[in-house]
Design a protein around this motif. Structure first.
Motif, PDB file in Angstrom:
ATOM      1  N   ASP A 228       0.808  -1.188   0.112  1.00  0.00           N
ATOM      2  CA  ASP A 228      -0.164  -0.024  -0.144  1.00  0.00           C
ATOM      3  C   ASP A 228       0.954   1.444   0.018  1.00  0.00           C
ATOM      4  OD1 ASP A 228      -2.425  -1.364   0.004  1.00  0.00           O
ATOM      5  OD2 ASP A 228      -2.314  -1.671   2.369  1.00  0.00           O
ATOM      6  N   ASP A 229       2.178   1.100  -0.461  1.00  0.00           N
ATOM      7  CA  ASP A 229       2.961   2.363  -0.395  1.00  0.00           C
ATOM      8  C   ASP A 229       2.570   3.393  -1.226  1.00  0.00           C
ATOM      9  OD1 ASP A 229       6.088   2.494   1.244  1.00  0.00           O
ATOM     10  OD2 ASP A 229       5.936   3.952  -0.797  1.00  0.00           O
ATOM     11  N   ASP A 230       3.004   4.747  -0.845  1.00  0.00           N
ATOM     12  CA  ASP A 230       2.580   5.862  -1.821  1.00  0.00           C
ATOM     13  C   ASP A 230       3.635   5.735  -2.762  1.00  0.00           C
ATOM     14  OD1 ASP A 230       0.457   6.558  -0.095  1.00  0.00           O
ATOM     15  OD2 ASP A 230       1.736   7.725   0.965  1.00  0.00           O
ATOM     16  N   ASP A 231       4.924   5.254  -2.936  1.00  0.00           N
ATOM     17  CA  ASP A 231       5.636   5.052  -3.918  1.00  0.00           C
ATOM     18  C   ASP A 231       5.151   4.144  -4.843  1.00  0.00           C
ATOM     19  OD1 ASP A 231       8.220   4.061  -5.567  1.00  0.00           O
ATOM     20  OD2 ASP A 231       9.193   5.546  -4.661  1.00  0.00           O
ATOM     21  N   PHE A 232       5.012   4.300  -6.165  1.00  0.00           N
ATOM     22  CA  PHE A 232       4.312   3.550  -7.022  1.00  0.00           C
ATOM     23  C   PHE A 232       4.997   2.251  -7.577  1.00  0.00           C
ATOM     24  CE2 PHE A 232       1.535   7.069  -7.138  1.00  0.00           C
ATOM     25  CZ  PHE A 232       0.363   6.600  -6.598  1.00  0.00           C
ATOM     26  N   ILE A 233       6.300   2.283  -7.487  1.00  0.00           N
ATOM     27  CA  ILE A 233       7.348   1.159  -8.138  1.00  0.00           C
ATOM     28  C   ILE A 233       7.387   0.198  -6.806  1.00  0.00           C
ATOM     29  CG2 ILE A 233       9.349   0.668  -8.509  1.00  0.00           C
ATOM     30  CD1 ILE A 233       8.256   1.705 -10.619  1.00  0.00           C
ATOM     31  N   LEU A 234       7.413   0.762  -5.356  1.00  0.00           N
ATOM     32  CA  LEU A 234       7.301   0.160  -4.264  1.00  0.00           C
ATOM     33  C   LEU A 234       5.899  -0.711  -4.146  1.00  0.00           C
ATOM     34  CD1 LEU A 234       9.275   1.991  -1.494  1.00  0.00           C
ATOM     35  CD2 LEU A 234       9.961   0.022  -2.560  1.00  0.00           C
ATOM     36  N   ARG A 235       5.006  -0.072  -4.461  1.00  0.00           N
ATOM     37  CA  ARG A 235       3.592  -0.614  -4.365  1.00  0.00           C
ATOM     38  C   ARG A 235       3.446  -1.677  -5.283  1.00  0.00           C
ATOM     39  NH1 ARG A 235      -1.424   2.518  -3.158  1.00  0.00           N
ATOM     40  NH2 ARG A 235      -3.295   1.023  -3.571  1.00  0.00           N
ATOM     41  N   GLN A 236       4.172  -1.677  -6.555  1.00  0.00           N
ATOM     42  CA  GLN A 236       3.904  -2.703  -7.413  1.00  0.00           C
ATOM     43  C   GLN A 236       4.900  -3.786  -6.824  1.00  0.00           C
ATOM     44  OE1 GLN A 236       4.736  -1.680 -11.686  1.00  0.00           O
ATOM     45  NE2 GLN A 236       4.961   0.342 -11.075  1.00  0.00           N
ATOM     46  N   ILE A 237       5.886  -3.561  -6.311  1.00  0.00           N
ATOM     47  CA  ILE A 237       6.742  -4.733  -5.732  1.00  0.00           C
ATOM     48  C   ILE A 237       6.209  -5.352  -4.539  1.00  0.00           C
ATOM     49  CG2 ILE A 237       8.804  -4.827  -4.018  1.00  0.00           C
ATOM     50  CD1 ILE A 237      10.221  -2.482  -5.735  1.00  0.00           C
ATOM     51  N   GLY A 238       5.284  -4.524  -3.766  1.00  0.00           N
ATOM     52  CA  GLY A 238       4.700  -5.315  -2.627  1.00  0.00           C
ATOM     53  C   GLY A 238       3.447  -6.121  -3.194  1.00  0.00           C
ATOM     54  N   PHE A 239       2.766  -5.632  -4.295  1.00  0.00           N
ATOM     55  CA  PHE A 239       1.717  -6.423  -4.987  1.00  0.00           C
ATOM     56  C   PHE A 239       2.287  -7.838  -5.544  1.00  0.00           C
ATOM     57  CE2 PHE A 239      -1.005  -7.895  -8.413  1.00  0.00           C
ATOM     58  CZ  PHE A 239      -2.493  -7.673  -8.042  1.00  0.00           C
ATOM     59  N   CYS A 240       3.557  -7.906  -6.315  1.00  0.00           N
ATOM     60  CA  CYS A 240       4.038  -9.034  -6.831  1.00  0.00           C
ATOM     61  C   CYS A 240       4.530  -9.843  -5.934  1.00  0.00           C
ATOM     62  CB  CYS A 240       5.158  -8.570  -7.886  1.00  0.00           C
ATOM     63  SG  CYS A 240       4.325  -7.571  -9.420  1.00  0.00           S
ATOM     64  N   ALA A 241       5.266  -9.527  -4.654  1.00  0.00           N
ATOM     65  CA  ALA A 241       5.657 -10.336  -3.599  1.00  0.00           C
ATOM     66  C   ALA A 241       4.674 -11.122  -2.982  1.00  0.00           C
ATOM     67  CB  ALA A 241       6.418  -9.251  -2.622  1.00  0.00           C
ATOM     68  N   ARG A 242       3.610 -10.308  -2.675  1.00  0.00           N
ATOM     69  CA  ARG A 242       2.241 -10.868  -2.020  1.00  0.00           C
ATOM     70  C   ARG A 242       1.636 -12.021  -2.888  1.00  0.00           C
ATOM     71  NH1 ARG A 242      -2.634  -6.970  -0.492  1.00  0.00           N
ATOM     72  NH2 ARG A 242      -2.650  -6.848  -2.780  1.00  0.00           N
ATOM     73  N   TRP A 243       1.622 -11.697  -4.465  1.00  0.00           N
ATOM     74  CA  TRP A 243       0.980 -12.465  -5.261  1.00  0.00           C
ATOM     75  C   TRP A 243       1.976 -13.742  -5.166  1.00  0.00           C
ATOM     76  CZ3 TRP A 243      -3.382 -13.220  -8.280  1.00  0.00           C
ATOM     77  CH2 TRP A 243      -3.053 -14.053  -9.229  1.00  0.00           C
ATOM     78  N   CYS A 244       3.406 -13.699  -5.278  1.00  0.00           N
ATOM     79  CA  CYS A 244       4.101 -14.967  -5.289  1.00  0.00           C
ATOM     80  C   CYS A 244       3.953 -15.764  -4.029  1.00  0.00           C
ATOM     81  CB  CYS A 244       5.382 -14.423  -5.356  1.00  0.00           C
ATOM     82  SG  CYS A 244       5.884 -13.793  -7.100  1.00  0.00           S
ATOM     83  N   LEU A 245       3.851 -15.128  -2.901  1.00  0.00           N
ATOM     84  CA  LEU A 245       3.692 -15.773  -1.550  1.00  0.00           C
ATOM     85  C   LEU A 245       2.371 -16.421  -1.316  1.00  0.00           C
ATOM     86  CD1 LEU A 245       5.238 -12.979   0.838  1.00  0.00           C
ATOM     87  CD2 LEU A 245       6.024 -15.168   0.337  1.00  0.00           C
ATOM     88  N   ASP A 246       1.173 -15.937  -2.109  1.00  0.00           N
ATOM     89  CA  ASP A 246       0.125 -16.422  -2.063  1.00  0.00           C
ATOM     90  C   ASP A 246      -0.112 -17.580  -2.950  1.00  0.00           C
ATOM     91  OD1 ASP A 246      -0.892 -15.076   0.049  1.00  0.00           O
ATOM     92  OD2 ASP A 246      -2.117 -13.370  -1.239  1.00  0.00           O
ATOM     93  N   ASN A 247       0.392 -17.563  -4.210  1.00  0.00           N
ATOM     94  CA  ASN A 247       0.237 -18.583  -5.142  1.00  0.00           C
ATOM     95  C   ASN A 247       1.452 -19.482  -5.605  1.00  0.00           C
ATOM     96  OD1 ASN A 247      -2.393 -17.572  -6.850  1.00  0.00           O
ATOM     97  ND2 ASN A 247      -1.408 -15.560  -6.059  1.00  0.00           N
ATOM     98  N   TYR A 248       2.412 -19.092  -5.150  1.00  0.00           N
ATOM     99  CA  TYR A 248       3.616 -20.299  -5.329  1.00  0.00           C
ATOM    100  C   TYR A 248       4.531 -20.530  -4.480  1.00  0.00           C
ATOM    101  CZ  TYR A 248       2.367 -18.813 -10.233  1.00  0.00           C
ATOM    102  OH  TYR A 248       1.633 -18.506 -11.319  1.00  0.00           O
TER     103      TYR A 248
END
Length: 544
Positions: free
Chosen positions: A240-260
């Motif tokens: 949920d970071d205000d920096d939009f590159i960091l926000r994408q990193i958070g989204f992708c990290a969460r997706w990887c942890l949930d799915n793989y």
């Protein structure tokens, strides 16, 4: 529309002469239209002799062609446009191993980090090129082993994007070969805080795509478990970071942890997210295959090379309605309104705004899409942090878009065919992400006219709010019992219809009414027979 071109059969028109050693420079674009075929035939002879002089000129010319593609790709305003000349040449150049490797090298050194469609173009060009040889794949791996770390964020970011695209395109044994210990260490090392954020983001995406092959998923998970602190757990906090590159990193990290790459004692995100105030979401049952939806159902991301689409869970039939979208990435997304009659054809580049029943705003190319045609709008390009407003008034039959409060003129053409039953909807090109606000939070730039928001007028049952990780969703589908006599199309109602003259069975009465051709053999349907196993009832298509 997504960037999907009608591909000319260039190879059939080109007769390569193995004796030619001359390597002419690219023809100026203005000279192409009058004599395209002969120019293509002439230019594609350069690669036939791989001496040092030609290879140097090949490198220079491929760089120019990649840059030309980057320039032209954002100007695509037609549905199924003719393939750009630069892409035609690159496609045929990459038919030879030396040409394919040179394209990879060029993408690494040429595509700028700041270009809003840079990574999308990498995916597009690699998908458009022929499959590489084993030797070519080995050479890409050598690029990792021999490179100096953290010298150029652009080179490393682009290399990670290329690795991810190849892992997706070559899933299976070749992907396993690509994920060497050197490659795996390189990608995981890129997840640390001292690495450029763009490189970290594309390394996460690459690991995600390598995990499409089961053996790779096990290998990556084992490697991550060797770390005392799993780097993905650390990166997930930026979701949920205000920096939009960091926000994408958070989204992708969460997706990887949930799915793989599951971690012991870590709950799935859908189990921890607060959904009490959310009554409308992106519909996980009405989405194309590869779009990633956040656990709260409000954020979406596409990392596939296809043009992925989704509608929301709430349908409007009258009145004036409004929702907002937080733009996280500045590339090609088509966001707006669609009905149930709109079809998602992700592999063909068709999405929202590419039929009679939808309309979409494109803030990257500055276009409004409707009925597969585009018109320019007067608003500026969007950027990370821009707020897109989407208003649809069924009483006045108007659609108005806004960007950070600046409104477009009203658009009415979509109502020529689509009268009612609209959903908020969007389509995404590769590596794009945004977040929807259907009214669960205050709007930033509400319209001046009276309007309603989705969240105050909709309800969702608790079970309908659950956004399961993909493997759990597939497991749930496998547990659903399907009767032997179920319709082969909807798997819900009983199959009672026989088609004539082909005599194929397996359709319920509801699905059969929508059939023009037999879905099994594509034969014309003369009659549909309702079989009650006592006395068949025959329905003539002409109603007699």
């Amino acid at each position: 529309m997504g960037v999907c071109f009608c591909k000319d059969k260039v190879e059939a028109e080109v007769q390569t002469n193995p004796q030619v050693t001359v390597f002419p420079p690219p023809i100026p674009p203005e000279a192409i239209s009058s004599n395209r075929d002969s120019l293509i035939s002439r230019e594609l002879q350069w690669l036939s002799c791989a001496n040092d002089h030609n290879l140097k000129l090949l490198s220079e010319s491929v760089d120019k062609l990649v840059k030309e593609t980057l320039d032209v790709i954002g100007k695509v305003v037609d549905n199924q446009p003719e393939t750009p000349y630069s892409m035609q040449l690159l496609h045929t150049i990459t038919d030879k191993p030396a040409g394919w490797i040179e394209l990879v090298r060029s993408l690494i050194r040429v595509v700028p980090v700041e270009h809003p469609m840079g990574t999308s173009v990498i995916a597009l060009l690699l998908d458009d090129s022929p499959l590489p040889s084993k030797e070519s794949i080995h050479e890409v791996s050598n690029m990792i082993a021999s490179k100096t770390r953290r010298v150029s964020p652009r080179r490393e970011r682009n290399l990670c994007a290329i690795l991810g695209c190849l892992a997706e395109k070559l899933a299976g044994p070749t992907s396993i070969t690509m994920l060497s210990p050197t490659t795996l260490k390189y990608l995981i090392d890129n997840l640390s805080d001292d690495v450029n954020r763009d490189v970290t983001l594309l390394s996460l995406v690459a690991l995600d795509k390598f995990a499409l092959t089961s053996e790779n998923k096990i290998t990556i998970k084992r490697k991550l478990s060797e770390h005392s602190d799993n780097p993905m757990i650390h990166l997930e906090k930026f979701v949920d970071d205000d920096d939009f590159i960091l926000r994408q990193i958070g989204f992708c990290a969460r997706w990887c942890l949930d799915n793989y790459f599951f971690v012991e004692n870590r709950k799935y995100s859908y189990e921890t997210v607060d959904l009490t105030k959310i009554n409308v979401m992106l519909n996980t049952n009405d989405v194309s295959e590869y779009l990633k939806i956040s656990p709260d159902g409000l954020e979406a991301r596409c990392d596939a090379y296809t043009f992925e689409s989704v509608r929301c869970t709430f349908q409007i039939t009258s009145g004036c309605w409004y929702y907002e979208v937080l733009i996280i990435t500045p590339g090609v997304m088509q966001i707006g309104w669609a009905t149930k009659d709109s079809h998602f054809l992700s592999t063909d580049g068709f999405g929202i705004g590419d039929d009679d029943f939808s309309i979409a705003f494109d803030g990257c190319r500055r276009l409004i899409w409707q009925n597969a045609k585009s018109v320019e709008h007067e608003l500026p390009e969007w950027h990370g942090g821009s707020i897109l407003g989407c208003m649809l008034d069924l009483d006045t039959q108007e659609v108005v878009f806004s960007l950070n409060g600046m409104e477009t003129k009203p658009y009415k053409d979509v109502f020529n065919k689509a009268k009612t039953g609209f959903f908020a909807a969007a389509s995404f090109m590769s590596f794009q992400q945004c977040r929807f606000n259907f009214g669960s939070e205050p709007f930033k730039y509400p319209p001046k006219r009276s309007y309603q928001n989705f969240n105050n007028n909709a309800t969702l049952a608790p079970q309908d709010k659950v956004v399961l990780p993909r493997h759990l969703f597939l497991e749930k589908l496998r547990r659903i019992s399907i009767r032997d006599d179920s319709c082969t199309l909807c798997f819900d109602k009983k199959a009672t219809i026989r088609l004539e003259p082909c005599n194929h069975r397996g359709f319920c009465s509801s699905c059969a009414t929508q059939l023009i051709y037999c879905p099994m053999c594509r034969a014309d349907i003369a009659t549909k027979v309702q079989e009650d196993y006592d006395s068949p009832i025959i329905e003539d298509l002409n109603g007699t």
